[in-house]
Design a protein around this motif. Structure first.
Motif, PDB file in Angstrom:
ATOM      1  N   LEU A 350       0.972  -1.092   0.202  1.00  0.00           N
ATOM      2  CA  LEU A 350       0.110   0.097   0.036  1.00  0.00           C
ATOM      3  C   LEU A 350       0.870   1.341  -0.029  1.00  0.00           C
ATOM      4  CD1 LEU A 350      -2.707  -1.167   2.799  1.00  0.00           C
ATOM      5  CD2 LEU A 350      -3.065  -0.890   0.271  1.00  0.00           C
ATOM      6  N   SER A 351       0.693   2.353  -0.772  1.00  0.00           N
ATOM      7  CA  SER A 351       1.332   3.438  -0.837  1.00  0.00           C
ATOM      8  C   SER A 351       0.701   4.527  -0.102  1.00  0.00           C
ATOM      9  CB  SER A 351       1.590   3.909  -2.444  1.00  0.00           C
ATOM     10  OG  SER A 351       2.091   5.372  -2.265  1.00  0.00           O
ATOM     11  N   LEU A 352       1.278   5.049   1.066  1.00  0.00           N
ATOM     12  CA  LEU A 352       1.013   6.067   1.839  1.00  0.00           C
ATOM     13  C   LEU A 352       1.599   7.186   1.612  1.00  0.00           C
ATOM     14  CD1 LEU A 352       0.474   3.585   4.433  1.00  0.00           C
ATOM     15  CD2 LEU A 352      -1.452   4.998   3.753  1.00  0.00           C
ATOM     16  N   ALA A 353       2.839   7.469   1.061  1.00  0.00           N
ATOM     17  CA  ALA A 353       3.187   8.445   0.739  1.00  0.00           C
ATOM     18  C   ALA A 353       2.763   9.661   0.087  1.00  0.00           C
ATOM     19  CB  ALA A 353       4.777   8.405  -0.278  1.00  0.00           C
ATOM     20  N   GLY A 354       2.646  10.737   0.725  1.00  0.00           N
ATOM     21  CA  GLY A 354       1.871  12.027   0.304  1.00  0.00           C
ATOM     22  C   GLY A 354       0.621  12.027   0.528  1.00  0.00           C
ATOM     23  N   ARG A 355       0.104  11.071   1.640  1.00  0.00           N
ATOM     24  CA  ARG A 355      -1.253  10.915   2.125  1.00  0.00           C
ATOM     25  C   ARG A 355      -1.265  11.057   3.573  1.00  0.00           C
ATOM     26  NH1 ARG A 355      -4.282   6.055  -0.716  1.00  0.00           N
ATOM     27  NH2 ARG A 355      -5.870   7.907  -0.821  1.00  0.00           N
ATOM     28  N   ASP A 356      -2.513  11.988   3.957  1.00  0.00           N
ATOM     29  CA  ASP A 356      -2.604  12.085   5.399  1.00  0.00           C
ATOM     30  C   ASP A 356      -3.164  10.958   6.084  1.00  0.00           C
ATOM     31  OD1 ASP A 356      -1.663  14.872   5.243  1.00  0.00           O
ATOM     32  OD2 ASP A 356      -3.587  15.647   4.872  1.00  0.00           O
ATOM     33  N   VAL A 357      -2.910  10.667   7.425  1.00  0.00           N
ATOM     34  CA  VAL A 357      -3.501   9.646   7.929  1.00  0.00           C
ATOM     35  C   VAL A 357      -4.001  10.041   9.205  1.00  0.00           C
ATOM     36  CG1 VAL A 357      -3.173   7.360   8.959  1.00  0.00           C
ATOM     37  CG2 VAL A 357      -1.766   8.052   6.921  1.00  0.00           C
ATOM     38  N   TYR A 358      -5.302   9.980   9.372  1.00  0.00           N
ATOM     39  CA  TYR A 358      -5.932  10.371  10.810  1.00  0.00           C
ATOM     40  C   TYR A 358      -6.350   8.765  11.455  1.00  0.00           C
ATOM     41  CZ  TYR A 358      -6.016  14.752   8.788  1.00  0.00           C
ATOM     42  OH  TYR A 358      -5.858  15.973   8.077  1.00  0.00           O
TER      43      TYR A 358
END
Ligand SMILES: Nc1ncnc2c1ncn2[C@@H]1O[C@H](COP(=O)(O)OP(=O)(O)O)[C@@H](O)[C@H]1O
Ligand SMILES: [Mg+2]
Ligand SMILES: [Zn+2]
Length: 394
Positions: A350-358
């Protein structure tokens, strides 16, 4: 090196560690701005030097492990949420500390407990150094316990209090709070580490010999000018923290030390107009009323002592508008989220680069068990995939 006789000491108001030099951060507990100069802290826990009561022969009495006497029965409060946390009732001859943020409900809880015990025929004393008697009487009226025969005293002078208690020893006594007590045998100001320790020590010693069950209230302090409850944790038998989230009605009484029972039990209460009411079915507090249809949530079954509690983990993963994506959490640990995200990237593709995570645990609940990682991962994947977890899945 020659030490000056009247050495200035700096005491951490959070953990009680003392240092000869001031620094911005406590070397023992890592808290910032908690070191305060305390000239007379050199005698930790010691009140006015008493002549030591040495027996003539210099011998101490030894005894066996096998006592012919059975211990005094525990005091049952009659509220299961409380008795369970105490390990099956309050032990006479014991000292308990209840810590918590100001306004969380410590005085409310203890007034309710005191009133219950007094109604059951115990001799109960409530000593407050924080509030006027009219304030406490007003609270008693609101909690509908004003008719209970609790003996109320407004006093902060330890010497006077002990004299009164020794004349007419109670079964159960509350001190609200330990930070307001002061002993004239120390120069230190009320609320300083030296005063709080000395008063707690003296009271604990009295409780052990008098047969009374003693409860000390300790405010968790933020400013660092007043000693926090942690400085007396080691001298009492039982340490509870009363916790809750701002904006939520529920409160958790958590045992962190108990010489007479387990420390993983919690009691859950709800703050209402008539005070704190025990919550028998806590999952209802933390679970949402509606099913998740958009994805991003997962239900986790936590074990709190001997009881399971269902909690909902909620997450949102969205494209970031910032150079550095946001990682925002409630009721979870930052480092564990970073680790989870790394595992999802490296092992699940899963690519989470450049994504906000709450990530948040609903209802103000906190998950600290490592097993909760699976629920958090499920919530994150569900959010990334825009697909709800199957209904009735835990
Ligand atoms: N009149 C009232 N009606 C309902 N709740 C109240 C009322 N007065 C105070 N409270 C609640 O009780 C809380 C204060 O509890 P208290 O036992 O004094 O806290 P602590 O002793 O931990 O500082 C307040 O934060 C508020 O939520
Ligand atoms: Mg209070
Ligand atoms: Zn410290």
């Amino acid at each position: 090196m020659v030490k000056p006789s009247s050495q200035v000491l700096f005491a951490c108001q959070s953990c009680g560690a003392t240092f000869t030099k001031w620094s911005g951060r406590c070397g023992a507990c890592g808290e910032w701005n908690t070191l305060v100069e305390e000239a007379s802290a050199a005698r930790p826990g010691g009140l006015k030097a008493k002549p030591s009561k040495r027996s003539g022969s210099g011998q101490i009495p030894f005894t066996s492990l096998n006592s012919p006497e059975s211990p005094p029965p525990r005091i049952q409060i009659g509220v299961e949420e409380l008795d369970r946390v105490f390990g099956g009732g309050i032990v006479p001859n014991s000292a308990t500390l209840i810590g918590g943020d100001p306004g969380i409900g410590k005085s409310t809880l203890l007034l309710q407990v005191a009133a219950r015990l007094a109604r059951n025929g115990l001799k109960v004393v409530y000593v407050s150094g924080e509030e006027a008697s009219a304030q406490i009487q007003e609270r008693a009226r609101r909690l509908k316990v004003a008719d209970s025969p609790v003996e109320l005293a407004i006093e902060t002078d330890l010497r006077k209090i002990l004299r009164a208690l020794k004349t007419d020893p109670p079964d159960f006594v509350v001190f609200d709070s330990v930070q307001t007590l002061w002993s004239d045998s120390l120069d230190a100001a009320p609320g300083s580490v030296a005063q709080v320790r000395a008063c707690a020590q003296e009271l604990t010693h009295w409780a052990k010999t008098s047969g009374a069950a003693l409860v000390l209230v300790g405010h968790v302090t933020k400013e660092g000018q007043i000693a926090g409850p942690r400085v007396v944790e080691h001298m009492v038998d039982t340490v509870f923290y009363f916790e809750g989230e701002r904006g939520h009605q529920f409160r958790i009484l958590r045992a962190v030390k108990n010489r007479f029972g387990p420390t993983n039990e919690i009691g859950i209460f709800e703050m209402g107009p008539y005070g704190l009411a025990p919550v028998q079915e806590p999952s209802a507090l933390f679970l949402p009323a509606e099913r998740d249809v958009h994805g991003g949530t997962a239900i986790y079954a936590a074990m709190e002592g001997t009881r399971p509690v269902l909690a909902e983990v909620q997450s949102l993963v969205s494209n970031s508008a910032y150079g550095t994506p946001r990682r925002s959490i409630v009721g979870w640990d930052t480092n564990r989220l970073a680790m989870l995200l790394a595992v999802l990237e490296a092992r699940c593709g899963l690519s989470l680069a450049g994504r906000d995570v709450y990530l948040s645990v609903a209802g103000g609940y906190r998950i600290s068990e490592p097993a909760g990682d699976l629920a958090a991962a499920a919530a994150l994947i569900s959010s990334i995939a825009n697909q709800a977890c199957p209904v009735r899945t835990i």
